[in-house]
Motif scaffolding. Sequence first.
Motif, PDB file in Angstrom:
ATOM      1  N   PHE A 180       0.808  -1.213   0.000  1.00 45.85           N
ATOM      2  CA  PHE A 180       0.000   0.000   0.000  1.00 45.85           C
ATOM      3  C   PHE A 180       0.843   1.267   0.000  1.00 45.85           C
ATOM      4  O   PHE A 180       0.433   2.289  -0.550  1.00 45.85           O
ATOM      5  N   GLY A 181       2.000   1.221   0.615  1.00 40.28           N
ATOM      6  CA  GLY A 181       2.858   2.396   0.691  1.00 40.28           C
ATOM      7  C   GLY A 181       3.873   2.494  -0.433  1.00 40.28           C
ATOM      8  O   GLY A 181       4.670   3.446  -0.469  1.00 40.28           O
ATOM      9  N   LYS A 182       3.861   1.544  -1.357  1.00 47.29           N
ATOM     10  CA  LYS A 182       4.838   1.543  -2.439  1.00 47.29           C
ATOM     11  C   LYS A 182       4.314   2.283  -3.669  1.00 47.29           C
ATOM     12  O   LYS A 182       3.110   2.460  -3.849  1.00 47.29           O
ATOM     13  N   THR A 183       5.242   2.703  -4.516  1.00 44.94           N
ATOM     14  CA  THR A 183       4.864   3.300  -5.787  1.00 44.94           C
ATOM     15  C   THR A 183       4.654   2.205  -6.824  1.00 44.94           C
ATOM     16  O   THR A 183       5.095   1.067  -6.644  1.00 44.94           O
ATOM     17  N   ILE A 184       3.999   2.579  -7.903  1.00 43.40           N
ATOM     18  CA  ILE A 184       3.822   1.629  -9.004  1.00 43.40           C
ATOM     19  C   ILE A 184       5.172   1.151  -9.507  1.00 43.40           C
ATOM     20  O   ILE A 184       5.373  -0.038  -9.776  1.00 43.40           O
ATOM     21  N   ALA A 185       6.120   2.082  -9.630  1.00 47.31           N
ATOM     22  CA  ALA A 185       7.445   1.725 -10.136  1.00 47.31           C
ATOM     23  C   ALA A 185       8.111   0.667  -9.268  1.00 47.31           C
ATOM     24  O   ALA A 185       8.833  -0.203  -9.780  1.00 47.31           O
ATOM     25  N   GLU A 186       7.860   0.717  -7.952  1.00 45.87           N
ATOM     26  CA  GLU A 186       8.463  -0.260  -7.042  1.00 45.87           C
ATOM     27  C   GLU A 186       7.828  -1.639  -7.175  1.00 45.87           C
ATOM     28  O   GLU A 186       8.432  -2.638  -6.777  1.00 45.87           O
ATOM     29  N   LEU A 187       6.623  -1.712  -7.719  1.00 47.91           N
ATOM     30  CA  LEU A 187       5.928  -2.989  -7.873  1.00 47.91           C
ATOM     31  C   LEU A 187       6.230  -3.658  -9.210  1.00 47.91           C
ATOM     32  O   LEU A 187       6.144  -4.880  -9.326  1.00 47.91           O
ATOM     33  N   LEU A 188       6.527  -2.861 -10.213  1.00 48.63           N
ATOM     34  CA  LEU A 188       6.803  -3.423 -11.538  1.00 48.63           C
ATOM     35  C   LEU A 188       7.992  -4.376 -11.493  1.00 48.63           C
ATOM     36  O   LEU A 188       8.908  -4.189 -10.693  1.00 48.63           O
ATOM     37  N   PRO A 189       8.005  -5.432 -12.323  1.00 47.56           N
ATOM     38  CA  PRO A 189       7.088  -5.715 -13.441  1.00 47.56           C
ATOM     39  C   PRO A 189       5.789  -6.418 -13.044  1.00 47.56           C
ATOM     40  O   PRO A 189       4.998  -6.781 -13.917  1.00 47.56           O
ATOM     41  N   LYS A 190       5.559  -6.644 -11.751  1.00 46.28           N
ATOM     42  CA  LYS A 190       4.293  -7.240 -11.321  1.00 46.28           C
ATOM     43  C   LYS A 190       3.172  -6.227 -11.553  1.00 46.28           C
ATOM     44  O   LYS A 190       3.351  -5.030 -11.343  1.00 46.28           O
ATOM     45  N   ARG A 191       1.980  -6.719 -11.920  1.00 50.33           N
ATOM     46  CA  ARG A 191       0.945  -5.787 -12.381  1.00 50.33           C
ATOM     47  C   ARG A 191      -0.450  -6.019 -11.810  1.00 50.33           C
ATOM     48  O   ARG A 191      -1.326  -5.185 -12.010  1.00 50.33           O
ATOM     49  N   ILE A 192      -0.674  -7.165 -11.156  1.00 51.74           N
ATOM     50  CA  ILE A 192      -2.037  -7.511 -10.732  1.00 51.74           C
ATOM     51  C   ILE A 192      -2.093  -7.781  -9.226  1.00 51.74           C
ATOM     52  O   ILE A 192      -1.336  -8.596  -8.703  1.00 51.74           O
ATOM     53  N   ILE A 193      -2.998  -7.087  -8.548  1.00 46.55           N
ATOM     54  CA  ILE A 193      -3.385  -7.446  -7.184  1.00 46.55           C
ATOM     55  C   ILE A 193      -4.651  -8.286  -7.338  1.00 46.55           C
ATOM     56  O   ILE A 193      -5.721  -7.763  -7.665  1.00 46.55           O
ATOM     57  N   CYS A 194      -4.545  -9.582  -7.161  1.00 43.09           N
ATOM     58  CA  CYS A 194      -5.670 -10.499  -7.387  1.00 43.09           C
ATOM     59  C   CYS A 194      -6.275 -10.904  -6.046  1.00 43.09           C
ATOM     60  O   CYS A 194      -5.641 -11.603  -5.247  1.00 43.09           O
ATOM     61  N   VAL A 195      -7.490 -10.452  -5.795  1.00 45.51           N
ATOM     62  CA  VAL A 195      -8.219 -10.769  -4.566  1.00 45.51           C
ATOM     63  C   VAL A 195      -9.164 -11.928  -4.850  1.00 45.51           C
ATOM     64  O   VAL A 195     -10.076 -11.816  -5.670  1.00 45.51           O
TER      65      VAL A 195
ATOM     66  N   GLN B 145      -8.969 -19.010   2.815  1.00 48.21           N
ATOM     67  CA  GLN B 145      -8.574 -17.717   2.258  1.00 48.21           C
ATOM     68  C   GLN B 145      -7.097 -17.740   1.876  1.00 48.21           C
ATOM     69  O   GLN B 145      -6.305 -18.425   2.513  1.00 48.21           O
ATOM     70  N   PRO B 146      -6.706 -17.010   0.834  1.00 46.78           N
ATOM     71  CA  PRO B 146      -5.281 -16.901   0.507  1.00 46.78           C
ATOM     72  C   PRO B 146      -4.476 -16.388   1.699  1.00 46.78           C
ATOM     73  O   PRO B 146      -4.950 -15.559   2.480  1.00 46.78           O
ATOM     74  N   LYS B 147      -3.257 -16.881   1.839  1.00 47.55           N
ATOM     75  CA  LYS B 147      -2.427 -16.561   2.999  1.00 47.55           C
ATOM     76  C   LYS B 147      -1.484 -15.408   2.714  1.00 47.55           C
ATOM     77  O   LYS B 147      -1.086 -15.176   1.568  1.00 47.55           O
ATOM     78  N   ALA B 148      -1.125 -14.688   3.782  1.00 48.65           N
ATOM     79  CA  ALA B 148      -0.162 -13.596   3.675  1.00 48.65           C
ATOM     80  C   ALA B 148       1.132 -14.100   3.064  1.00 48.65           C
ATOM     81  O   ALA B 148       1.602 -15.198   3.383  1.00 48.65           O
ATOM     82  N   GLY B 149       1.682 -13.301   2.153  1.00 45.31           N
ATOM     83  CA  GLY B 149       2.915 -13.673   1.489  1.00 45.31           C
ATOM     84  C   GLY B 149       2.710 -14.458   0.214  1.00 45.31           C
ATOM     85  O   GLY B 149       3.639 -14.595  -0.592  1.00 45.31           O
ATOM     86  N   GLY B 150       1.497 -14.975   0.008  1.00 43.80           N
ATOM     87  CA  GLY B 150       1.199 -15.748  -1.189  1.00 43.80           C
ATOM     88  C   GLY B 150       0.861 -14.862  -2.367  1.00 43.80           C
ATOM     89  O   GLY B 150       0.725 -13.633  -2.236  1.00 43.80           O
ATOM     90  N   PRO B 151       0.669 -15.446  -3.536  1.00 41.74           N
ATOM     91  CA  PRO B 151       0.428 -14.657  -4.745  1.00 41.74           C
ATOM     92  C   PRO B 151      -0.975 -14.060  -4.854  1.00 41.74           C
ATOM     93  O   PRO B 151      -1.192 -13.153  -5.657  1.00 41.74           O
ATOM     94  N   LEU B 152      -1.929 -14.562  -4.053  1.00 40.70           N
ATOM     95  CA  LEU B 152      -3.289 -14.031  -4.070  1.00 40.70           C
ATOM     96  C   LEU B 152      -3.587 -13.309  -2.756  1.00 40.70           C
ATOM     97  O   LEU B 152      -2.978 -13.586  -1.721  1.00 40.70           O
ATOM     98  N   TRP B 153      -4.556 -12.400  -2.818  1.00 41.38           N
ATOM     99  CA  TRP B 153      -4.932 -11.591  -1.652  1.00 41.38           C
ATOM    100  C   TRP B 153      -6.252 -12.083  -1.071  1.00 41.38           C
ATOM    101  O   TRP B 153      -7.164 -12.457  -1.803  1.00 41.38           O
ATOM    102  N   SER B 154      -6.349 -12.073   0.247  1.00 41.82           N
ATOM    103  CA  SER B 154      -7.571 -12.518   0.917  1.00 41.82           C
ATOM    104  C   SER B 154      -8.668 -11.461   0.821  1.00 41.82           C
ATOM    105  O   SER B 154      -8.403 -10.274   0.592  1.00 41.82           O
ATOM    106  N   GLY B 155      -9.906 -11.906   1.038  1.00 39.70           N
ATOM    107  CA  GLY B 155     -11.056 -11.033   0.893  1.00 39.70           C
ATOM    108  C   GLY B 155     -11.059  -9.832   1.804  1.00 39.70           C
ATOM    109  O   GLY B 155     -11.624  -8.786   1.467  1.00 39.70           O
ATOM    110  N   GLY B 156     -10.420  -9.928   2.956  1.00 34.57           N
ATOM    111  CA  GLY B 156     -10.384  -8.812   3.891  1.00 34.57           C
ATOM    112  C   GLY B 156      -9.601  -7.615   3.392  1.00 34.57           C
ATOM    113  O   GLY B 156      -9.669  -6.535   3.992  1.00 34.57           O
TER     114      GLY B 156
END
Length: 318
Positions: free
Chosen positions: A176-191, A199-210
């Motif tokens: 949440f506190g990062k810039t887009i440039a810091e996240l690239l080349p990753k592009r999708i936050i998949c909930v 529910q998907p776990k912290a640190g994994g490739p998918l985000w939990s519903g919360g």
Amino acid sequence: MGAQVSKQMDRRKAISTERKTLSDLKQSCGCDYPGCDYHPADRKNWMSGLNPDKIHVNKIVWPGTHDSATNKIGIPFISRPFARCQSLSIYHQLVRGTRVIDVRVQEDRKVCHGILVTYGIDVVINDVKKFLSETQSEIIILEIRSEFGHEDPPEFEKYLEEQLGEFLIHQDDHVFGKTIAELLPKRIICVWKPRKSPQPKAGGPLWSGGHLKDNWIDTDLPSTKFDSNLKHLSEQPPATSRNFFYRVENTVTPQADNPILCVKPVTARIHGFARLFIAKCFAQGCADRLQILSTDFIDEDFVDACAGLTYARIEGKA
């Protein structure tokens, strides 16, 4: 029979009164807010146009679509008008500037809206991939949930990881506190929001519903929805101090006790008041809470309204 007719007349009067309330508010208050006159030169790349080095995730006002994958749902002219919330494909929504996609699936991985079914989730995934292949710095929030009344598709988490793995931004509150440039080349936050599966776990490739919340109310009354959105938004922490996305839906929903059941004419009651909503957020001191703003039948002006406020935030004007 007479009582039913009287009830329908009262409902129509209530709807008319509430539309007039918002129209009068727009007339008296206007729709000015920091960034309201900003229009991206290229909506397909509007995040890139704002400079990925300057855009922090928690300062973006994300334009989203509600029931995003319903453009071909049901049977044309028969059941489709009662469930279609978007007229564009996922790809064309993204090209228009949409950055939050809301998809509901059933057991066989087909997209659905209630009891009506459309194409498979593969169509959504392929549209997303096509868009990402044509852009460089656009970030997408892809929310997928099991529709109410349906079971989770088997091994769906594994499927999403296999299909989108190279693009997935892993679940991490520091994002949440990062810039887009810091996240690239990753592009999708998949909930991924399953009904019964873990529910998907912290640190994994998918985000939990919360990590994606809202306070949806089921109403076809536009002023009622507008006021509810303002109330619930004002109760949230500022976007820069929370570790979840909060969505406001600028939509209203057809009701069984009203003769107008098609989505488009009903949601049109509130559709044109998105800029007014943003202006009211500033007037009531809760604009810093606004993060995801979603709509039915997204248009260019809705995208510009969100991109404009994002621009104002990164330039220190809001």
